[in-house]
Design a protein around this motif. Sequence first.
Motif, PDB file in Angstrom:
ATOM      1  N   ILE A 340       0.854  -1.204   0.000  1.00  0.00           N
ATOM      2  CA  ILE A 340       0.000   0.000   0.000  1.00  0.00           C
ATOM      3  C   ILE A 340       0.888   1.251   0.000  1.00  0.00           C
ATOM      4  O   ILE A 340       0.616   2.231  -0.692  1.00  0.00           O
ATOM      5  N   LYS A 341       1.990   1.173   0.763  1.00  0.00           N
ATOM      6  CA  LYS A 341       2.926   2.309   0.795  1.00  0.00           C
ATOM      7  C   LYS A 341       3.476   2.597  -0.612  1.00  0.00           C
ATOM      8  O   LYS A 341       3.832   3.730  -0.932  1.00  0.00           O
ATOM      9  N   MET A 342       3.525   1.583  -1.447  1.00  0.00           N
ATOM     10  CA  MET A 342       4.040   1.761  -2.816  1.00  0.00           C
ATOM     11  C   MET A 342       2.929   2.163  -3.790  1.00  0.00           C
ATOM     12  O   MET A 342       3.148   2.211  -4.998  1.00  0.00           O
ATOM     13  N   GLY A 343       1.739   2.375  -3.272  1.00  0.00           N
ATOM     14  CA  GLY A 343       0.655   2.877  -4.119  1.00  0.00           C
ATOM     15  C   GLY A 343      -0.406   1.844  -4.445  1.00  0.00           C
ATOM     16  O   GLY A 343      -1.356   2.141  -5.176  1.00  0.00           O
ATOM     17  N   ALA A 344      -0.293   0.620  -3.918  1.00  0.00           N
ATOM     18  CA  ALA A 344      -1.294  -0.416  -4.225  1.00  0.00           C
ATOM     19  C   ALA A 344      -2.607  -0.098  -3.518  1.00  0.00           C
ATOM     20  O   ALA A 344      -2.618   0.553  -2.467  1.00  0.00           O
ATOM     21  N   ASP A 345      -3.695  -0.579  -4.104  1.00  0.00           N
ATOM     22  CA  ASP A 345      -5.022  -0.385  -3.507  1.00  0.00           C
ATOM     23  C   ASP A 345      -5.493  -1.762  -3.005  1.00  0.00           C
ATOM     24  O   ASP A 345      -5.983  -2.580  -3.788  1.00  0.00           O
ATOM     25  N   ILE A 346      -5.288  -2.003  -1.722  1.00  0.00           N
ATOM     26  CA  ILE A 346      -5.619  -3.331  -1.154  1.00  0.00           C
ATOM     27  C   ILE A 346      -6.452  -3.138   0.109  1.00  0.00           C
ATOM     28  O   ILE A 346      -6.101  -2.333   0.974  1.00  0.00           O
ATOM     29  N   GLN A 347      -7.542  -3.893   0.199  1.00  0.00           N
ATOM     30  CA  GLN A 347      -8.297  -3.918   1.460  1.00  0.00           C
ATOM     31  C   GLN A 347      -8.277  -5.337   1.996  1.00  0.00           C
ATOM     32  O   GLN A 347      -8.603  -6.284   1.272  1.00  0.00           O
ATOM     33  N   VAL A 348      -7.908  -5.443   3.269  1.00  0.00           N
ATOM     34  CA  VAL A 348      -7.890  -6.770   3.898  1.00  0.00           C
ATOM     35  C   VAL A 348      -9.020  -6.832   4.903  1.00  0.00           C
ATOM     36  O   VAL A 348      -9.145  -5.974   5.776  1.00  0.00           O
ATOM     37  N   ILE A 349      -9.875  -7.823   4.732  1.00  0.00           N
ATOM     38  CA  ILE A 349     -10.955  -8.039   5.703  1.00  0.00           C
ATOM     39  C   ILE A 349     -10.877  -9.505   6.096  1.00  0.00           C
ATOM     40  O   ILE A 349     -11.199 -10.391   5.300  1.00  0.00           O
ATOM     41  N   GLY A 350     -10.414  -9.772   7.308  1.00  0.00           N
ATOM     42  CA  GLY A 350     -10.271 -11.154   7.771  1.00  0.00           C
ATOM     43  C   GLY A 350      -9.348 -11.917   6.850  1.00  0.00           C
ATOM     44  O   GLY A 350      -8.219 -11.507   6.592  1.00  0.00           O
TER      45      GLY A 350
END
Length: 418
Positions: A340-350
């Motif tokens: 994410i720090k490198m610009g990725a769009d990631i959501q972690v849910i469980g």
Amino acid sequence: MQKLVIQGGKRLRGELDLQGAKNSALPILSASLLCDGESVFHNCPCLTDIYSALRILNSLGFKCSFSDNTATVKYNGICRSEIDGELMQEMRSSIIFLGAMLGRIKECTVSYPGGCELGSRPIDMHLDGFRKMGVDIREEYGKIICKVRDKIHGAKISLSFPSVGATENIILCAVLADGETVINNSAREPEICDLAGYLRKCGAKIKGDGESRIVINGVKKLNGCEYSIMPDRIAGATYLSATASTGGEIILKNACINAMESFTSMLESAGCSINTSGNTIYLRSGSCLKAIKNIKTMPYPGFPTDAQAILMASLLKAKGTSVFEENIFDCRYRHTDALIKMGADIQVIGKTAVVHGVKRLYGATVEATDLRGGAGVTIAGLSAEGTSIITGLNHIDRGYENFEKSLALLGADIKRTE
Ligand code: EPZ
């Protein structure tokens, strides 16, 4: 402190010989403890975890040497029944020595093993299996003290989950036991077949490896032999992913094609063209990958948890939304903060991670928090714009031989600095 410095944006292209498999070499080195005489292992990867395993064998009295990817282990009598706490802490696979020690000298004291932090990593199935085979186990001040009252005997053991380590440990304990051991719901990973292959060459009687029911008939004695370690399917997945994410092409030699199928089929779904011939994989990737909707980590032959971070890193700029489900470890998304720090769009849910493809990634200073996560952030750095600095290389060095040199050979601008 060492770091990798990457100038991203170079298209990877070239040929690479795949290293030997860490997760095969480690249990096989432990198995050499059961043998008289000498074992010689070819294609043994040069990794810090391999040195840790050789240090354990040395500390127990074996004479070991390692050079040019060949490890030699010679029986010289076993001088102690306890494995040092410090050596146990160096890697998770130290626990695999417990089964071999019990099989060979019927007693062993260890502490809980170290290794990558991927969530809670209990060893209850290993210990339950040993108990069924006649081992008394008690814990005192953090030490696990195991003794066999009479003899180790065969048993019927049903695993509640096909644990790789528990399957290996029970095999190691059973090959010199009295009578027949049956492991139901055993792990089916190719590295277990490699371990069984080595033990059979030494004289062990093992059937059913690669299936869910392994049968071991104890023999009186095993003799060391010469053996070649199988190629590393996860290192293979890493170099294929790195190439795919930069829109490059690679000829991967000395690969285990069948064992890598669940991974290569994902890269095909992402739009890569893959051809195989003999033990060579050829991959060519277009400029933009397609997202993959449904990536679920499962025991072999399912998609490997060890390749989750690696595939995720190559799909960060893919067109569309990729969805991962991690079903093996409860804390195996630690790499996502760095991505994410490198610009990725990631959501972690469980246990789910949703990755929306982005147009660009940007170089950043990030830390490898575990082995495969470290490989993942390196892959992201290769396809990011600008400079990335990766720290925490001790994790990466546990599993990848000549990591940055291999990537540089493919054309990456990557250097290790102090
Ligand atoms: C092996 O670890 C590999 N390590 C791991 O590779 C790999 O991620 C893992 O198998 C799964 O494929 C080696 O082979 C050296 P498990 P292992 O026992 O044996 C639970 C890498 O990156 N469990 O199959 O430790 C456990 O918590 C590494 O190269 C119990 O609950 O894995 C996990 O959720 C990291 N009780 C699941 O089972 C037990 O007694 C699978 O673990 C044992 C395991």
